[in-house]
Every structure is written in structure tokens, then in C-alpha cells.
Design an enzyme around this catalytic site. Structure first.
Site, PDB file in Angstrom:
ATOM      1  N   PHE A  11       0.823  -1.216   0.000  1.00  0.00           N
ATOM      2  CA  PHE A  11       0.000   0.000   0.000  1.00  0.00           C
ATOM      3  C   PHE A  11       0.860   1.269   0.000  1.00  0.00           C
ATOM      4  O   PHE A  11       0.726   2.136  -0.861  1.00  0.00           O
ATOM      5  CB  PHE A  11      -0.952  -0.040   1.199  1.00  0.00           C
ATOM      6  CG  PHE A  11      -1.593   1.273   1.539  1.00  0.00           C
ATOM      7  CD1 PHE A  11      -2.342   1.976   0.608  1.00  0.00           C
ATOM      8  CD2 PHE A  11      -1.443   1.811   2.808  1.00  0.00           C
ATOM      9  CE1 PHE A  11      -2.937   3.187   0.926  1.00  0.00           C
ATOM     10  CE2 PHE A  11      -2.035   3.006   3.144  1.00  0.00           C
ATOM     11  CZ  PHE A  11      -2.775   3.700   2.197  1.00  0.00           C
ATOM     12  N   ARG A  32       9.292  -9.277  -4.062  1.00  0.00           N
ATOM     13  CA  ARG A  32       9.795 -10.656  -4.014  1.00  0.00           C
ATOM     14  C   ARG A  32       9.578 -11.375  -5.341  1.00  0.00           C
ATOM     15  O   ARG A  32      10.346 -12.247  -5.714  1.00  0.00           O
ATOM     16  CB  ARG A  32       9.122 -11.415  -2.873  1.00  0.00           C
ATOM     17  CG  ARG A  32       9.668 -11.032  -1.508  1.00  0.00           C
ATOM     18  CD  ARG A  32       9.118 -11.904  -0.407  1.00  0.00           C
ATOM     19  NE  ARG A  32       7.689 -11.684  -0.183  1.00  0.00           N
ATOM     20  CZ  ARG A  32       6.974 -12.333   0.701  1.00  0.00           C
ATOM     21  NH1 ARG A  32       7.527 -13.264   1.456  1.00  0.00           N
ATOM     22  NH2 ARG A  32       5.690 -12.077   0.860  1.00  0.00           N
ATOM     23  N   ALA A  68       9.114  -2.483   3.440  1.00  0.00           N
ATOM     24  CA  ALA A  68       8.711  -3.891   3.520  1.00  0.00           C
ATOM     25  C   ALA A  68       8.772  -4.391   4.952  1.00  0.00           C
ATOM     26  O   ALA A  68       9.494  -3.853   5.797  1.00  0.00           O
ATOM     27  CB  ALA A  68       9.612  -4.744   2.629  1.00  0.00           C
ATOM     28  N   ARG A  70       6.833  -7.623   7.838  1.00  0.00           N
ATOM     29  CA  ARG A  70       5.644  -8.401   8.204  1.00  0.00           C
ATOM     30  C   ARG A  70       4.674  -7.468   8.912  1.00  0.00           C
ATOM     31  O   ARG A  70       4.964  -6.947   9.987  1.00  0.00           O
ATOM     32  CB  ARG A  70       6.013  -9.579   9.113  1.00  0.00           C
ATOM     33  CG  ARG A  70       4.838 -10.537   9.371  1.00  0.00           C
ATOM     34  CD  ARG A  70       5.304 -11.741  10.189  1.00  0.00           C
ATOM     35  NE  ARG A  70       4.295 -12.806  10.181  1.00  0.00           N
ATOM     36  CZ  ARG A  70       3.418 -13.007  11.175  1.00  0.00           C
ATOM     37  NH1 ARG A  70       3.428 -12.218  12.229  1.00  0.00           N
ATOM     38  NH2 ARG A  70       2.539 -13.993  11.101  1.00  0.00           N
ATOM     39  N   ALA A  71       3.526  -7.235   8.299  1.00  0.00           N
ATOM     40  CA  ALA A  71       2.573  -6.269   8.821  1.00  0.00           C
ATOM     41  C   ALA A  71       1.886  -6.804  10.066  1.00  0.00           C
ATOM     42  O   ALA A  71       1.903  -8.002  10.355  1.00  0.00           O
ATOM     43  CB  ALA A  71       1.534  -5.928   7.751  1.00  0.00           C
ATOM     44  N   SER A 113       6.771   1.923  13.305  1.00  0.00           N
ATOM     45  CA  SER A 113       5.350   1.969  13.657  1.00  0.00           C
ATOM     46  C   SER A 113       5.150   2.697  14.975  1.00  0.00           C
ATOM     47  O   SER A 113       5.990   2.600  15.885  1.00  0.00           O
ATOM     48  CB  SER A 113       4.784   0.554  13.768  1.00  0.00           C
ATOM     49  OG  SER A 113       3.489   0.573  14.339  1.00  0.00           O
ATOM     50  N   TYR A 138       4.398  -7.250  17.301  1.00  0.00           N
ATOM     51  CA  TYR A 138       4.738  -6.428  16.138  1.00  0.00           C
ATOM     52  C   TYR A 138       5.525  -5.197  16.579  1.00  0.00           C
ATOM     53  O   TYR A 138       6.573  -4.869  16.007  1.00  0.00           O
ATOM     54  CB  TYR A 138       3.459  -6.022  15.419  1.00  0.00           C
ATOM     55  CG  TYR A 138       3.644  -5.032  14.294  1.00  0.00           C
ATOM     56  CD1 TYR A 138       4.225  -5.409  13.088  1.00  0.00           C
ATOM     57  CD2 TYR A 138       3.224  -3.708  14.428  1.00  0.00           C
ATOM     58  CE1 TYR A 138       4.385  -4.508  12.051  1.00  0.00           C
ATOM     59  CE2 TYR A 138       3.376  -2.804  13.391  1.00  0.00           C
ATOM     60  CZ  TYR A 138       3.957  -3.194  12.216  1.00  0.00           C
ATOM     61  OH  TYR A 138       4.117  -2.295  11.194  1.00  0.00           O
ATOM     62  N   LYS A 142       9.489  -4.103  15.708  1.00  0.00           N
ATOM     63  CA  LYS A 142       9.831  -2.818  15.089  1.00  0.00           C
ATOM     64  C   LYS A 142      10.854  -2.061  15.945  1.00  0.00           C
ATOM     65  O   LYS A 142      11.804  -1.460  15.417  1.00  0.00           O
ATOM     66  CB  LYS A 142       8.570  -1.977  14.897  1.00  0.00           C
ATOM     67  CG  LYS A 142       7.680  -2.442  13.752  1.00  0.00           C
ATOM     68  CD  LYS A 142       8.354  -2.209  12.413  1.00  0.00           C
ATOM     69  CE  LYS A 142       7.436  -2.397  11.241  1.00  0.00           C
ATOM     70  NZ  LYS A 142       8.080  -2.125   9.939  1.00  0.00           N
ATOM     71  N   ILE A 188     -27.015   2.062   7.820  1.00  0.00           N
ATOM     72  CA  ILE A 188     -27.392   1.459   9.098  1.00  0.00           C
ATOM     73  C   ILE A 188     -26.942   2.381  10.225  1.00  0.00           C
ATOM     74  O   ILE A 188     -25.966   3.126  10.077  1.00  0.00           O
ATOM     75  CB  ILE A 188     -26.755   0.057   9.280  1.00  0.00           C
ATOM     76  CG1 ILE A 188     -25.228   0.156   9.211  1.00  0.00           C
ATOM     77  CG2 ILE A 188     -27.281  -0.922   8.243  1.00  0.00           C
ATOM     78  CD1 ILE A 188     -24.513  -1.136   9.545  1.00  0.00           C
TER      79      ILE A 188
END
Length: 313
Positions: A11, A32, A68, A70-71, A113, A138, A142, A188
């Protein structure tokens, strides 16, 4: 200037490639697997961060923007989430950084992050020099990557810049922000009337602008920056704006935050409710002081630009 952007099919990476190419930078876009890029200034390069990089030629690269990784995973399935995050976010990052040192790359911009700072703010906004306090796997990975990079920079000519974004949004956004967009477009009632808690968010437009400044600014060397739109907004206001830009009128119910948390926990959505009901704001005054940077786009301008961007098929 030649820029290597990792995670170029992600993204943020996709937008950053396009943005910097339009500013006349020459882009080496890492993925990759082979990927097509339409801009003539963007060249695709394929490798995995965890592989042996001896045969990868980075000798012409001036700056690496490392997007890049691992999110953050909401429904984690790994036996050891921390080990899984460390494999890519720490070891993969360090592998690339060491290759950068060997290749004579001048600067390494690491997209970290805000989870390094924590999950929510209480009385004061997060700052770049706050003590590490995340217990999220995570966020831990980081932070550990940040420390490895700063340690590497002490004994090498490589300059490191660390940027910790808050929640990022923009064209083709996915995950949590995409879910909010979809909810705001439904006919809604939404129980958001009491969600007056402030959140810092950042558009890809503002984040890419800061990254561009950090490519060359001498004061960015070996520094940590938090980044937001500098236009904090309540969750209720955000939903209202998301509805407005989709030509929808929200039906809002004033449900207390404690009740939202309780009901969400009962259906296994406690973590999501926690983010919606808690406050998370950041202090970006360091960006202005050191880099003379202010966000070029407000939340409204960012959302207007985002919703006017054609969607992919």
C-alpha cells in the site's frame, strides 16, 4: 538520486514509488516476485529480505526507503508471533542494512510503527523520545529493528532515519481503515455518538512528503520522527467525514464507550473496540523544529484527494 524502495507492491510502497518517480527520482522498486510498474523512472528488482543478498547490486543506490516487513496481523496464526515478526522485521531489515553498508548506500530510511510507543495515550501525546513500552509482538519487532539500525550506524557511514507513522490511509487502503470506509457508506445506525476520543492519522500524501524530505535533509541523520496529518480528529468526526465524501448521511447512536467495549468483547472484537474507543495522539513538533516540515494536507484535503483517486479494477 537513486532510491531503493522495498515493499514496492504494498500500500505505502506503491504510492511512494509513484510519488518519488514524479519528482524525478530514479526508483529501484523491490518486490519478491516480478511486478510491472508503469512509470518509466521505476525499475523492478526482485529479492527476499531474508535471502543471501551477495548477488544483489546496490552500488548505484543512494538512499533506501525500507517499507517492507511483516505487517501487523489481527488474527494471528503463527505458533510464535514474535519469532515470525523478528524473522522479517528484525533479521530481514538488518540483512538489508548490512548490504547497504557494504554497497556504500548513504542513508537508510526505516518505516517503523507508532506501536513502538504503545497502544494509546492518556494525558500527553506520544513523543519520539518516549521510553519503549510496547508489549505487542509487532511493536517489539519494530523497536528491536530500530535499535539494531541505530547501533549499526554508530560504526558505519550509513545514516539512519526512523519514521513511526500512525494509522496510514490513502487510495486503495486496506485492513482497518477500509473497514471504516465501508461502514461509513452503509445505511445502518452506527453506535459512534460518544466516540469523542482523538486519534492521530496520516495520509500517504503527507507520509510520502516527509519521506522525501528525509532523503536528503542533514538534520534527519540518525533521528526518530513520529508522523501524522497534524490534524487530530475524533473517531466520530472521522466516520462523519468518511460518510460525507461517499455522499452518505450517517445515522448515529449515542452508545457509551464502555458498553461498546463490553459488547465487542463478547463477540470477539475487543481489540478493535479498544482502538475505536481509546485515544492515540502524537507530538510531531520535532519534525517542524529539525526539518522545517509541516503536513501539506489536512485530513479533509487528504480524504478529498483519496476519494477522487480512481480505484483499481
Amino acid at each position: 538520486m537513486n532510491i531503493l524502495i522495498t515493499g514496492s507492491n504494498g500500500f505505502l510502497g506503491q504510492y511512494l514509488c509513484q510519488h518519488l518517480a514524479e519528482q524525478s527520482y530514479s526508483i529501484l522498486a523491490q518486490t519478491r516476485k516480478p511486478q510491472k510498474f508503469t512509470h518509466s523512472a521505476v525499475t523492478n528488482i526482485n529479492f527476499d529480505l531474508n535471502d543471501d543478498l551477495d548477488n544483489i547490486d546496490l552500488s548505484q543506490v543512494d538512499v533506501i526507503a525500507h517499507c517492507a516487513g511483516r505487517a501487523h496481523v489481527m488474527n494471528e496464526t503463527a505458533t510464535s508471533p514474535l519469532d515470525a515478526y523478528r524473522q522479517t522485521n528484525v533479521q530481514g531489515t538488518l540483512n538489508l542494512a548490512k548490504k547497504a553498508v557494504q554497497s556504500g548506500v548513504k542513508r537508510f530510511i526505516y518505516l517503523s510503527s507508532i506501536k513502538v510507543n504503545g497502544e494509546e495515550t492518556r494525558e500527553t501525546p506520544f513523543k519520539p523520545d518516549d521510553l519503549f513500552k510496547s508489549n505487542d509482538p509487532y511493536g517489539v519487532s519494530k523497536y528491536e529493528a530500530e535499535q539494531e539500525l541505530l547501533e549499526l550506524a554508530k560504526n558505519a557511514k550509513l545514516e539512519v532515519v526512523i519514521i513511526r507513522p500512525v494509522l496510514i490511509y490513502g487510495p486503495h487502503v486496506k485492513a482497518n481503515f477500509k473497514n471504516m470506509i465501508n461502514l461509513a457508506n452503509k445505511k445502518i445506525p452506527l453506535p459512534i455518538g460518544c466516540l469523542d476520543n482523538k486519534r492521530s492519522i496520516v495520509s500517504v500524501y503527507n507520509l510520502a512528503d516527509l519521506i522525501e524530505v528525509c532523503l536528503t535533509h542533514p538534520n534527519a541523520k540518525n533521528e526518530i520522527f513520529l508522523v501524522s496529518d497534524q490534524d487530530d480528529i475524533s473517531v466520530k468526526q472521522l466516520f462523519e467525514k468518511l460518510a460525507y465524501y461517499q455522499n452518505n448521511k450517517l445515522m448515529i447512536l449515542p452508545i457509551p464507550k464502555k458498553l461498546i467495549s463490553l459488547l465487542a468483547t463478547l463477540v470477539g472484537k475487543g481489540a478493535m473496540a479498544s482502538r475505536l474507543c481509546s485515544e492515540l495522539v502524537v507530538d510531531t513538533s520535532k519534525n517542524t523544529k529539525l526539518l522545517d516540515w509541516t503536513a501539506p494536507y489536512s485530513v479533509d484535503k487528504s480524504l478529498e484527494k483519496m476519494f477522487n483517486t480512481p480505484h483499481k479494477n
